[in-house]
Design an enzyme around this catalytic site. Sequence first.
Site, PDB file in Angstrom:
ATOM      1  N   HIS A   8     -13.491 -20.229  22.534  1.00 19.37           N
ATOM      2  CA  HIS A   8     -13.683 -18.924  21.899  1.00 19.37           C
ATOM      3  C   HIS A   8     -14.862 -18.962  20.926  1.00 19.37           C
ATOM      4  CE1 HIS A   8     -12.179 -20.218  17.973  1.00 19.37           C
ATOM      5  NE2 HIS A   8     -11.223 -20.871  18.620  1.00 19.37           N
ATOM      6  N   GLU A  81      -3.925 -22.908  20.942  1.00 17.33           N
ATOM      7  CA  GLU A  81      -4.296 -24.012  20.056  1.00 17.33           C
ATOM      8  C   GLU A  81      -3.038 -24.641  19.457  1.00 17.33           C
ATOM      9  OE1 GLU A  81      -5.941 -26.509  19.371  1.00 17.33           O
ATOM     10  OE2 GLU A  81      -7.824 -25.653  18.635  1.00 17.33           O
TER      11      GLU A  81
END
Length: 202
Positions: A8, A81
């Site tokens: 990202h 994550e």
Amino acid sequence: MRLWLVRHGETEANVAGLYSGHAPTPLTEKGIGQAKTLHTLLRHAPFDRVLCSELERARHTARLVLEGRDTPQHILPELNEMYFVDWEMRHHRDLTHEDAESYAAWCTDWQNAVPTNGEGFQAFTRRVERFISRLGAFSDCQNLLIVSHQGVLSLLIARLLAMPAASLWHFRVEQGCWSTIDICEGFATLKVLNSRAVWRPE
């Protein structure tokens, strides 16, 4: 099968130096620009599907990279994550005195200590390995785009290359870049790491 790896774009938490596992943190203007640049760099990449983290910073990045395409998308929690829970959106300087004992233990033995109420590295590794085991479900695809996070992508590379999980630190996945891993008959080869070049058909 070729795996295309994209982290990202830059987030507000990245800029502030905060732990941001599952906590929402938007892309900065720079992060949006990084994703738009990847849209240009990967314009001709023949993605069959995109596999994306549940977290909005990854999903926003994927939308920008794939703008104008109708590539089928799968949202997978295994690509999220590492979850820091009590340490989310906190700076390490604060943790050294606000949660001193747990933070010191984690710094000393990060592979086995667990962030307060959070996800430890062993559990995180098992989660990423579950994702690897699911890749066979996409055997009909030649090109899979994976949009995820630093920890996930670094660990994914290490484990696909049959390296110990702790080897993830050898593979820093940069924002605004693309990487590829080719898998042939179960053998993975890291072909590209952190490219900022325009991809062109071979």
